[in-house]
Scaffold this motif. Structure first.
Motif, PDB file in Angstrom:
ATOM      1  N   ASP A  59     -22.975  11.450  25.566  1.00 55.54           N
ATOM      2  CA  ASP A  59     -22.832  10.292  24.677  1.00 55.54           C
ATOM      3  C   ASP A  59     -23.079   8.995  25.430  1.00 55.54           C
ATOM      4  OD1 ASP A  59     -22.098  11.815  22.452  1.00 55.54           O
ATOM      5  OD2 ASP A  59     -19.957  11.670  22.902  1.00 55.54           O
ATOM      6  N   LEU A  60     -22.474   8.879  26.607  1.00 56.61           N
ATOM      7  CA  LEU A  60     -22.539   7.626  27.349  1.00 56.61           C
ATOM      8  C   LEU A  60     -23.956   7.317  27.817  1.00 56.61           C
ATOM      9  CD1 LEU A  60     -19.300   7.984  29.509  1.00 56.61           C
ATOM     10  CD2 LEU A  60     -19.567   6.868  27.297  1.00 56.61           C
ATOM     11  N   VAL A  61     -24.697   8.353  28.174  1.00 56.76           N
ATOM     12  CA  VAL A  61     -26.061   8.158  28.662  1.00 56.76           C
ATOM     13  C   VAL A  61     -27.050   7.941  27.522  1.00 56.76           C
ATOM     14  CG1 VAL A  61     -27.975   9.277  29.887  1.00 56.76           C
ATOM     15  CG2 VAL A  61     -25.657   9.397  30.815  1.00 56.76           C
ATOM     16  N   VAL A  62     -26.919   8.730  26.461  1.00 58.81           N
ATOM     17  CA  VAL A  62     -27.887   8.683  25.367  1.00 58.81           C
ATOM     18  C   VAL A  62     -27.534   7.616  24.336  1.00 58.81           C
ATOM     19  CG1 VAL A  62     -28.939  10.033  23.495  1.00 58.81           C
ATOM     20  CG2 VAL A  62     -28.452  11.108  25.698  1.00 58.81           C
ATOM     21  N   ARG A  63     -26.224   7.364  24.142  1.00 55.02           N
ATOM     22  CA  ARG A  63     -25.790   6.427  23.108  1.00 55.02           C
ATOM     23  C   ARG A  63     -24.828   5.386  23.673  1.00 55.02           C
ATOM     24  NH1 ARG A  63     -26.671  11.373  20.859  1.00 55.02           N
ATOM     25  NH2 ARG A  63     -24.820  12.202  21.867  1.00 55.02           N
ATOM     26  N   PRO A  64     -25.226   4.606  24.691  1.00 56.97           N
ATOM     27  CA  PRO A  64     -24.321   3.579  25.225  1.00 56.97           C
ATOM     28  C   PRO A  64     -24.046   2.501  24.183  1.00 56.97           C
ATOM     29  CG  PRO A  64     -26.556   3.263  26.077  1.00 56.97           C
ATOM     30  CD  PRO A  64     -26.562   4.565  25.317  1.00 56.97           C
ATOM     31  N   VAL A  65     -22.801   2.019  24.141  1.00 58.19           N
ATOM     32  CA  VAL A  65     -22.445   1.048  23.103  1.00 58.19           C
ATOM     33  C   VAL A  65     -22.889  -0.374  23.445  1.00 58.19           C
ATOM     34  CG1 VAL A  65     -20.473   2.384  22.284  1.00 58.19           C
ATOM     35  CG2 VAL A  65     -20.137   0.660  24.070  1.00 58.19           C
ATOM     36  N   ASP A  66     -23.125  -0.644  24.728  1.00 57.80           N
ATOM     37  CA  ASP A  66     -23.524  -2.001  25.107  1.00 57.80           C
ATOM     38  C   ASP A  66     -24.273  -1.972  26.436  1.00 57.80           C
ATOM     39  OD1 ASP A  66     -21.586  -1.707  27.094  1.00 57.80           O
ATOM     40  OD2 ASP A  66     -20.137  -3.041  26.129  1.00 57.80           O
ATOM     41  N   ASP A  67     -24.686  -3.145  26.868  1.00 55.47           N
ATOM     42  CA  ASP A  67     -25.467  -3.243  28.103  1.00 55.47           C
ATOM     43  C   ASP A  67     -24.659  -2.834  29.330  1.00 55.47           C
ATOM     44  OD1 ASP A  67     -27.687  -4.092  26.717  1.00 55.47           O
ATOM     45  OD2 ASP A  67     -27.297  -6.237  27.045  1.00 55.47           O
ATOM     46  N   TYR A  68     -23.336  -3.064  29.302  1.00 54.25           N
ATOM     47  CA  TYR A  68     -22.523  -2.696  30.462  1.00 54.25           C
ATOM     48  C   TYR A  68     -22.562  -1.191  30.679  1.00 54.25           C
ATOM     49  CZ  TYR A  68     -18.696  -2.117  33.725  1.00 54.25           C
ATOM     50  OH  TYR A  68     -17.960  -1.777  34.837  1.00 54.25           O
ATOM     51  N   VAL A  69     -22.340  -0.420  29.616  1.00 54.65           N
ATOM     52  CA  VAL A  69     -22.366   1.042  29.742  1.00 54.65           C
ATOM     53  C   VAL A  69     -23.776   1.506  30.096  1.00 54.65           C
ATOM     54  CG1 VAL A  69     -21.965   3.234  28.554  1.00 54.65           C
ATOM     55  CG2 VAL A  69     -20.444   1.293  28.139  1.00 54.65           C
ATOM     56  N   ARG A  70     -24.781   0.866  29.494  1.00 55.66           N
ATOM     57  CA  ARG A  70     -26.173   1.250  29.786  1.00 55.66           C
ATOM     58  C   ARG A  70     -26.482   1.054  31.269  1.00 55.66           C
ATOM     59  NH1 ARG A  70     -27.967  -1.504  26.172  1.00 55.66           N
ATOM     60  NH2 ARG A  70     -28.164   0.124  24.577  1.00 55.66           N
ATOM     61  N   GLU A  71     -26.031  -0.066  31.829  1.00 54.77           N
ATOM     62  CA  GLU A  71     -26.261  -0.327  33.250  1.00 54.77           C
ATOM     63  C   GLU A  71     -25.418   0.610  34.115  1.00 54.77           C
ATOM     64  OE1 GLU A  71     -27.662  -1.979  36.765  1.00 54.77           O
ATOM     65  OE2 GLU A  71     -28.423  -2.180  34.713  1.00 54.77           O
ATOM     66  N   PHE A  72     -24.197   0.871  33.687  1.00 54.71           N
ATOM     67  CA  PHE A  72     -23.281   1.728  34.433  1.00 54.71           C
ATOM     68  C   PHE A  72     -23.846   3.135  34.593  1.00 54.71           C
ATOM     69  CE2 PHE A  72     -19.431   3.996  35.459  1.00 54.71           C
ATOM     70  CZ  PHE A  72     -18.629   3.054  36.109  1.00 54.71           C
ATOM     71  N   THR A  73     -24.563   3.601  33.588  1.00 54.56           N
ATOM     72  CA  THR A  73     -25.076   4.973  33.589  1.00 54.56           C
ATOM     73  C   THR A  73     -26.563   5.052  33.942  1.00 54.56           C
ATOM     74  OG1 THR A  73     -25.585   4.888  31.221  1.00 54.56           O
ATOM     75  CG2 THR A  73     -23.380   5.645  31.843  1.00 54.56           C
ATOM     76  N   SER A  74     -27.162   3.941  34.324  1.00 55.09           N
ATOM     77  CA  SER A  74     -28.621   3.890  34.478  1.00 55.09           C
ATOM     78  C   SER A  74     -29.152   4.791  35.581  1.00 55.09           C
ATOM     79  CB  SER A  74     -29.073   2.445  34.735  1.00 55.09           C
ATOM     80  OG  SER A  74     -28.489   1.936  35.928  1.00 55.09           O
ATOM     81  N   ASP A  75     -28.353   5.046  36.615  1.00 50.84           N
ATOM     82  CA  ASP A  75     -28.835   5.854  37.741  1.00 50.84           C
ATOM     83  C   ASP A  75     -28.485   7.338  37.615  1.00 50.84           C
ATOM     84  OD1 ASP A  75     -29.941   3.648  38.997  1.00 50.84           O
ATOM     85  OD2 ASP A  75     -28.085   3.177  40.077  1.00 50.84           O
ATOM     86  N   VAL A  76     -27.884   7.713  36.509  1.00 48.87           N
ATOM     87  CA  VAL A  76     -27.473   9.102  36.324  1.00 48.87           C
ATOM     88  C   VAL A  76     -28.687   9.964  35.987  1.00 48.87           C
ATOM     89  CG1 VAL A  76     -26.085  10.676  34.928  1.00 48.87           C
ATOM     90  CG2 VAL A  76     -25.187   8.426  35.546  1.00 48.87           C
ATOM     91  N   SER A  77     -28.799  11.108  36.641  1.00 48.38           N
ATOM     92  CA  SER A  77     -29.865  12.053  36.320  1.00 48.38           C
ATOM     93  C   SER A  77     -29.628  12.615  34.929  1.00 48.38           C
ATOM     94  CB  SER A  77     -29.881  13.190  37.344  1.00 48.38           C
ATOM     95  OG  SER A  77     -30.709  14.241  36.898  1.00 48.38           O
ATOM     96  N   ARG A  78     -30.591  12.409  34.031  1.00 44.81           N
ATOM     97  CA  ARG A  78     -30.433  12.880  32.658  1.00 44.81           C
ATOM     98  C   ARG A  78     -30.365  14.406  32.584  1.00 44.81           C
ATOM     99  NH1 ARG A  78     -31.645   8.763  28.972  1.00 44.81           N
ATOM    100  NH2 ARG A  78     -32.591  10.111  27.404  1.00 44.81           N
ATOM    101  N   ALA A  79     -30.950  15.077  33.553  1.00 51.24           N
ATOM    102  CA  ALA A  79     -30.882  16.542  33.564  1.00 51.24           C
ATOM    103  C   ALA A  79     -29.445  17.035  33.731  1.00 51.24           C
ATOM    104  CB  ALA A  79     -31.756  17.102  34.674  1.00 51.24           C
ATOM    105  N   LYS A  80     -28.580  16.203  34.337  1.00 52.76           N
ATOM    106  CA  LYS A  80     -27.191  16.595  34.544  1.00 52.76           C
ATOM    107  C   LYS A  80     -26.344  16.428  33.290  1.00 52.76           C
ATOM    108  CE  LYS A  80     -26.957  15.473  39.501  1.00 52.76           C
ATOM    109  NZ  LYS A  80     -26.258  14.632  40.515  1.00 52.76           N
ATOM    110  N   VAL A  81     -26.814  15.613  32.335  1.00 55.57           N
ATOM    111  CA  VAL A  81     -25.970  15.307  31.179  1.00 55.57           C
ATOM    112  C   VAL A  81     -26.557  15.736  29.844  1.00 55.57           C
ATOM    113  CG1 VAL A  81     -24.806  13.390  32.320  1.00 55.57           C
ATOM    114  CG2 VAL A  81     -26.876  12.951  31.016  1.00 55.57           C
TER     115      VAL A  81
END
Length: 362
Positions: A274-296
């Protein structure tokens, strides 16, 4: 086929899950922790501002809110991770949930009971018998052996020494330290000391397990091993867990759901996906930006309707993460079938969709 790199609607609700519905074990509603003045003044400021004072209203009174209007629900048997950067309020929140810190206002419901209405004696009993805590610093008693440290909270409960040591020995075996019962903390490595801390917190058989950055002081390799052990323990014990970390990789590896905090606020609660694909705002989007999508990213997100009469290279669960089935998907000539627990065909995941996700990580 779905192009997961550009979700059609980032605000769309998460797909439905076939996971069983769990009951709420712990929740907080409108929970505040304010520092900087006496308790009565802080309560008055919150009340006078309709339960949600802005930062300016607090600052005018010399107050600082470490936790602001927190609302969460922790379900029975889940690992609920609270994360954020230093100073975000995550450690203050877990101390409020355990009542090591008294919240300024709000509700704290455990098993349907508001803990803020309990007497001191009632809270002591709840903490002794129903809650277990593990901290970043191991806090072992240096003059006690491993067995003595693990048995200590049981003896505090008044359990006879022989029974306490028998239960402690079982916990020591559970965390993989059998044979070290007579050792002292000074003779153990950091990872072994943390295992003692985990065994000690489990000895009372708590219903709720609270862990505040328990692995952050460990070397990376030992930390990974402790995460593995933690997941094995949870599979056996099925505890309700609140886990604090500032490491997103650790969070997505362990969590059923994650709450992200920023400046005392809970910004978003959801699964790692949810956090990676559907972030509620720019803060969460930036917070999760370096996460490998394959992991989530899950099979549920990648799948498309199954082709009529299709043959499949294998079956995967809808909540399986890409990293876990990527090799199988890439090597197979046929797609993978996504099936529910009951065996119902939900859709298929194609090799090309998996390759696109893997390519994003490069």
């Amino acid at each position: 086929m779905n192009d997961v790199s550009q979700p059609a609607d980032a605000a769309a609700p998460a797909p439905a899950s076939d996971d069983p519905v769990r009951e709420t074990k712990l929740s907080c509603r409108g929970l505040w922790k304010v520092f900087g003045a006496d308790e009565a003044q802080a309560k008055d400021v919150i009340r006078q501002n309709g339960g949600a004072p802005g930062r300016e209203a607090l600052e005018e009174q010399g107050l600082t809110a470490a936790v602001r209007d927190a609302n969460i629900e922790v379900q029975t048997g889940e690992i609920f991770v609270i994360m954020g950067l230093s100073g975000s309020g995550k450690s203050t929140l877990i101390r409020c949930l355990s009542l090591l810190l008294q919240p300024t206002s709000g509700e704290l419901i455990f098993d349907g009971r508001d803990l803020l209405g309990c007497t001191d004696d009632e809270l002591i009993e709840i903490r002794r018998h129903k809650m277990g805590m593990v901290f970043q610093h191991f806090a072992l008693l240096p003059h006690l052996t491993v067995l003595g440290n693990v048995a200590f909270p049981l003896e505090i409960q008044g359990i006879p020494r022989a029974e306490a040591e028998e239960r402690a020995a079982r916990m020591i075996e559970l965390v993989g330290l059998d044979g070290r019962e007579r050792d002292y903390p000074s003779g153990l490595s950091g990872g072994q000391q943390q295992r003692v801390g985990i065994a000690r917190s489990l000895a009372t058989e708590p219903e709720l397990w609270l862990l505040d950055e328990p692995f952050s002081a460990l070397d990376p390799l030992i930390r990974r091993e402790m995460q593995d052990e933690f997941l094995k323990l949870q599979k056996m014990l099925n505890k309700t867990i609140v886990f604090i970390t500032h490491d997103f990789d650790e969070a997505i590896r362990l969590a059923d759901r994650i709450a992200i905090m920023h400046s005392g606020d809970i910004v978003q609660v959801g699964t790692p996906e949810d956090l990676v694909v559907r972030p509620v705002d720019d803060y969460v989007r930036e917070f999760t930006s370096d996460v490998s999508r394959a992991k989530v990213l899950s099979a549920r997100t990648l799948m498309r309707p199954a082709d009529e009469g299709a043959t499949f290279a294998g079956d995967i669960a809808p909540n399986a993460r890409v990293i876990d089935f990527a090799a199988q998907a890439v090597e197979a000539a046929q797609p993978l079938a996504v099936r529910s627990r009951s065996g119902q065909l939900l859709g298929q995941v194609d090799r090309e969709a998996v390759i696109r996700v893997l390519a994003e990580a490069q």
